[in-house]
Every structure is written in structure tokens, then in C-alpha cells.
Design a protein around this motif. Structure first.
Motif, PDB file in Angstrom:
ATOM      1  N   ALA A 195       0.826  -1.207   0.000  1.00 11.29           N
ATOM      2  CA  ALA A 195       0.000   0.000   0.000  1.00 11.29           C
ATOM      3  C   ALA A 195       0.863   1.261   0.000  1.00 11.29           C
ATOM      4  O   ALA A 195       0.561   2.241  -0.705  1.00 11.29           O
ATOM      5  CB  ALA A 195      -0.932   0.005   1.207  1.00 11.29           C
ATOM      6  N   TRP A 223      -0.129   9.098  -0.009  1.00  9.91           N
ATOM      7  CA  TRP A 223       0.183   9.137   1.417  1.00  9.91           C
ATOM      8  C   TRP A 223       0.973  10.395   1.784  1.00  9.91           C
ATOM      9  O   TRP A 223       0.717  11.004   2.828  1.00  9.91           O
ATOM     10  CB  TRP A 223       0.966   7.898   1.836  1.00  9.91           C
ATOM     11  N   HIS A 230      -3.460  -1.771 -10.288  1.00  5.52           N
ATOM     12  CA  HIS A 230      -3.173  -0.382  -9.931  1.00  5.52           C
ATOM     13  C   HIS A 230      -2.698   0.409 -11.150  1.00  5.52           C
ATOM     14  O   HIS A 230      -3.149   1.542 -11.384  1.00  5.52           O
ATOM     15  CB  HIS A 230      -2.108  -0.360  -8.836  1.00  5.52           C
ATOM     16  N   MET A 253      -6.571   3.569  -3.971  1.00  7.10           N
ATOM     17  CA  MET A 253      -6.034   2.743  -2.891  1.00  7.10           C
ATOM     18  C   MET A 253      -7.116   1.847  -2.290  1.00  7.10           C
ATOM     19  O   MET A 253      -6.845   0.707  -1.904  1.00  7.10           O
ATOM     20  CB  MET A 253      -5.428   3.626  -1.803  1.00  7.10           C
ATOM     21  N   ASP A 291      -7.483  -1.026  -4.630  1.00  9.88           N
ATOM     22  CA  ASP A 291      -6.338  -1.925  -4.438  1.00  9.88           C
ATOM     23  C   ASP A 291      -6.515  -2.780  -3.187  1.00  9.88           C
ATOM     24  O   ASP A 291      -6.238  -3.990  -3.201  1.00  9.88           O
ATOM     25  CB  ASP A 291      -5.044  -1.112  -4.316  1.00  9.88           C
ATOM     26  N   GLY A 292      -6.955  -2.157  -2.106  1.00 10.19           N
ATOM     27  CA  GLY A 292      -7.106  -2.875  -0.850  1.00 10.19           C
ATOM     28  C   GLY A 292      -8.169  -3.962  -0.919  1.00 10.19           C
ATOM     29  O   GLY A 292      -7.962  -5.087  -0.436  1.00 10.19           O
ATOM     30  N   TYR A 335      -6.826  -6.835  -2.950  1.00 12.11           N
ATOM     31  CA  TYR A 335      -5.821  -7.615  -2.215  1.00 12.11           C
ATOM     32  C   TYR A 335      -6.481  -8.566  -1.221  1.00 12.11           C
ATOM     33  O   TYR A 335      -6.145  -9.759  -1.175  1.00 12.11           O
ATOM     34  CB  TYR A 335      -4.860  -6.681  -1.484  1.00 12.11           C
TER      35      TYR A 335
END
Length: 506
Positions: free
Chosen positions: A303, A311, A437, A457, A460-461, A464
């Protein structure tokens, strides 16, 4: 039952660390925002310089205590008084050497004052690590958990107040010193109460312990150069602004190291006891430890790497966006660090501490050499944040080398078919998420805005988690079983007479 006791201790410490990390991480992102890259660079350089000098005062005692006092409970009183006296003498000498160096380099007076104050903090920090190790070895961590929380509250409130009042740079060290002094007093009380610790001067025992701790000392000193001495070199070869960029993204990347203290506090004593009683259990702890640490650290690292710009923008502000590539370079390091920590603990418990020490010394020399070689050309090539990128690249290369050597030193005992399957599945899931991504970026869902980056994100999370459960890289039944085991740990065993160890664990 020893493994169950260690697990409960890890959860207790983890709970306190979660609170302290929330406070610490909040300030870790607030300080760069308030100070800006230039002033934060001076602050971070002073912190790194004081830590680099005080590497020599650690003496390797905290690791030695976790290994030896875990099986010889009264041993700590034989040497702690003598080593404490030696640490005081070393601290005075190191402060003088640091002041002389800064005067020679022409360091600004306020930065000198900050570095010296942080040197005092380093003395108490090292002392507290030794006292905490005594409690870990005796498996008395309840009070230690409270100390972590109270210390971090003192530190967080004081540093927040100093930032709010726009206090001069040297005053930023005051909360660190106050919190560590409080913790020292508290830990002395706990060690006397639960470990029967006494301070007495026994030169013969002190000398023998210093010799026995030598490999741990050299190993810790070598490890401490990564992130400490390299910050010092970055400020000298490049400038403190580069240190500011590097330190700011290092603070974000450091979130992935939340479990590192627990590994050091719990794993080595547990492995040392297993090595003395059951080689089968000793190997099992290693394999399941490696499997678990990969499962936990990889998604966080992924991440950070994929969402570096998001971030940085969210946590420390647009002023630090040039350092996003540096965060991407740092992110994978921490998976390697965790694997190396588990393998190093196993080798130490197996009385192969010099293998770990030689590896760490090799890495320390390699890291220094790479920084000296890479910083100047990276500055010329990339300009702003070039020096920070060179330091991150040097650290990444060193972690790869260390991990390969330590895993090779253990050999086939490090991984069984189950662990290798988990590793392969996790790598495949990471590749799939990375590809998705990149495709999202091509479809226009890039990180050009904060909202788009966060949306990316989240996708993506979710991908995953879905893939990791579908592939069986993380077994849902084992996670639920672990939760039930911890929740029911205090229920009495039916139709059995508890052993002394079980009675203590209950």
C-alpha cells in the motif's frame, strides 16, 4: 504453554504500542508540516547525529538480557550496576566528542544545542531499553505496557505544546527527555518489584557480561548505522533539506515497523527457551514466525509503495511531494527487515550470534560505502531529493544482502512447503494488485488529486483482501482459531491438573 504466554505478552505489548503509535505517528506527520523541509531537516539531522554517536553506549545489553536472563532470572543483578556506571562515563565522553565535531563542522548554535539535548535523551532511552529487557525476560509486561502509554502521552503533549507555541528548536528535545526520565523511574520500580533487581558493583561479572554481549553490541551498532549514520552523512555530504525530505517520508514508512519492537521483546526469549527444551518447537516457531510476518507486513508495504504520492499528500502535505519516490524506495525494505529480524533472533537463540554480527557489520560497511559513492551522482542526476533517493537506495541494497545471508545461514529449516506456498501466493497477489493499480492509472484514475488517489487505494485494498482469501495465502480458519484461543485463554482446563507453567500463564 510458553508459546501461549509469549503470545499473550505480545498482545499486551501490542495493545500499548498501538496507543503509542497513534500518538507518535500523529506527531510524526505533524512535525514536518509545522517545521517545513528546512527546519525539519535540521531537527532530523540533530536527532540522527545524537543517535549515531550514542550507538556506542548501547553495549548490546538488552539483547543479552533477553537471551540469558530469560533462563537465569537472577543474573541481571550481577552486572547491571557496573554497566550503568560505564554507560554514564561513556555518555559524558560522547557528548564531548559530539560537541567538538559540530564546532569543527560549523553547525549552527541552535542545532548544536538540540543535538546535545537529544544526546541526553539517548542516554535515558538506552537505559530504559535495558530495564525493559529485564521485564521481558521475566515475562512481566503489564506495567511495561502502562509505562509505554504514559511515556508517549507525556512526549506527545509536550511536543505538541512546543510546536503550538513555536518554541525555539532546542526546546523540541525537552518532551523526549522528560518522558524518558519518567519511564526510567517507573521501570526501576517495576524491575525491583517483579525481578528483584539490585544495583551492585561487581567488576568481574560486569567484564564477563560485556564480553558475552560483544556480538550483540557489534550487531546492534551495525544495525543502528542504517537510518542513523546515513542521516548524518546525508546532512554533511548534501544538506539538511535533503535530510528533511528523507526524514519525513521515513516517518511514514516507519508505520510498517509497528511490530518490530514486539518481535525483539518477545521472540528472542521465547526462542531461547524453545532451543533449550525442544528443537522441533524451535524450528516450528521460526517457520510460523516467518510465515506470519510476511502475511502481515506485505500488504502494508504494498500500500505504501503503490500509493506513495497519495500518502505523502495526505499525511505531510504538498511541500514534501518531491520525496514520494523516496517513500516508494523505502517501502519494500521493511518486509526484508522483518524477515531478517526473525532469522537473526533464531540464530542468536541457536548460539550463532556471531553469524548475525558479521552480517550486520558487512551491511554497515556496505551502507556507508554506498552512501559515500551514490549521494553525489544522485544529487547531480535528480537534483532535489537526489541525496535522499541515494540514501534510500543504499539502505535497500543492504537489506537485500542481509536477508539473503541470514536465510542462507539457516538453510532449509527456515521454510517448509506450507511457508513457501504462502510466500508464492502472496507474491502472486501482489503482482496482480500492482497490475490492476497500473491499469487504473491508465483509465484515468490516477493520483493527480487526493480523492482520486484514495479511491485507487481503496480498490487496491479490496482486491488484495479478496485475492489473499481466495488463494488461501491467509487461512481464515486459523485467524479465527487464534482469536478464540486468546479470548478463551483464561478458561480452566477440564480434568487436568495444571503444571506450574500453566498456572502462571493462567
Amino acid at each position: 504453554m510458553d508459546a501461549h504466554t509469549s503470545l499473550r505478552n505480545a498482545l499486551k505489548l501490542g495493545g500499548s504500542l498501538l496507543v503509542t503509535y497513534v500518538i507518535g505517528f500523529g506527531l510524526q506527520v505533524l512535525v514536518p508540516r509545522v517545521l517545513g523541509p528546512d527546519s525539519f531537516g535540521q531537527y532530523n539531522w540533530a536527532n540522527g547525529t545524537s543517535a549515531a554517536f550514542f550507538i556506542l553506549s548501547a553495549l548490546g545489553l538488552d539483547v543479552y538480557i533477553r537471551k540469558e536472563v530469560a533462563v537465569r532470572r537472577e543474573h541481571a543483578s550481577e552486572f547491571l550496576g557496573g554497566t550503568l556506571l560505564l554507560q554514564v562515563v561513556l555518555a559524558v565522553g560522547l557528548m564531548g566528542a559530539m560537541l567538538a565535531m559540530m564546532r569543527h563542522e560549523g553547525t549552527p548554535p541552535e542545532v548544536r544545542a538540540l543535538a546535545l539535548a537529544l544526546g541526553l535523551y539517548q542516554f535515558f532511552f538506552r537505559l530504559n531499553a535495558i530495564l525493559a529487557a529485564v521485564l521481558h525476560a521475566h515475562e512481566k509486561v503489564d506495567g511495561l505496557s502502562v509505562a509505554h502509554v504514559l511515556m508517549k502521552c507525556i512526549w506527545g503533549f509536550g511536543l505538541g505544546l512546543a510546536l503550538l507555541l513555536r518554541a525555539p528548536l532546542p526546546w523540541l528535545a525537552a518532551p523526549f527527555i522528560g518522558a524518558e526520565v519518567f519511564k526510567t523511574v517507573f521501570l526501576f520500580h517495576l524491575t525491583r518489584k517483579y525481578a528483584g533487581l539490585q544495583l551492585r558493583l561487581d567488576l568481574r561479572s560486569t567484564g564477563a557480561v560485556l564480553l558475552g554481549a560483544l556480538p550483540f553490541f557489534l550487531n546492534e551498532a551495525a544495525l543502528a548505522t542504517n537510518g542513523r549514520v546515513d542521516v548524518f552523512l546525508l546532512g554533511v555530504i548534501a544538506n539538511t533539506t535533503e535530510v528533511g525530505y528523507y526524514g519525513a517520508v521515513w516517518g511514514i514508512a516507519g508505520l510498517t515497523m509497528m511490530l518490530s519492537p514486539i518481535l525483539g521483546w518477545v521472540l528472542l526469549p521465547m526462542m531461547s527457551r524453545a532451543a533449550a527444551s525442544s528443537q522441533e518447537e524451535f524450528t516450528r516457531i521460526l517457520r510460523r514466525g516467518l510465515e506470519g510476518i510476511v502475511s502481515v507486513s506485505v500488504p502494508v508495504t504494498l500500500a505504501l509503495a503503490l500509493g506513495a504520492e497519495t500518502w505523502v499528500h495526505l499525511l505531510i502535505g504538498e511541500a514534501y511531494l518531491p520525496a514520494a519516490p523516496v517513500l516508494r524506495l523505502l517501502a519494500p525494505i521493511f518486509v526484508l527487515t522483518y524477515v531478517a529480524t526473525v532469522c537473526g533472533s533464531w540464530l542468536m537463540a541457536a548460539n550463532r550470534a556471531w553469524t548475525v554480527t558479521r552480517t550486520s557489520l558487512l551491511a554497515a560497511g556496505l551502507n556507508l560505502g554506498l552512501n559515500l559513492v551514490l549521494i553525489p551522482p544522485f544529487l547531480a542526476w535528480r537534483g532535489l531529493t537526489g541525496g535522499a533517493s541515494a540514501t534510500a537506495t543504499s539502505l535497500a541494497i543492504c537489506e537485500v544482502v542481509v536477508t539473503l545471508i541470514l536465510v542462507s545461514a539457516i538453510g532449509s529449516r527456515a521454510w517448509d512447503a506450507r511457508a513457501l506456498a504462502v510466500l508464492g501466493k502472496t507474491a502472486g497477489v501482489c503482482a496482480a494488485v500492482t497490475l490492476a493499480h497500473l491499469l487504473l492509472g491508465r483509465l484515468g484514475l490516477d493520483a493527480s488529486t487526493l480523492l482520486r488517489g484514495l479511491t485507487r487505494m481503496v480498490v487496491d485494498g479490496l482486491l488484495y483482501v479478496s485475492l489473499i482469501l481466495l488463494t488461501g495465502a491467509v487461512r481464515k480458519d486459523e485467524v479465527l482459531g487464534l482469536v478464540r484461543q486468546v479470548r478463551n485463554r483464561r478458561k480452566p482446563q477440564a480434568a487436568t491438573e495444571p503444571t506450574p507453567t500453566e498456572a502462571r500463564a493462567a
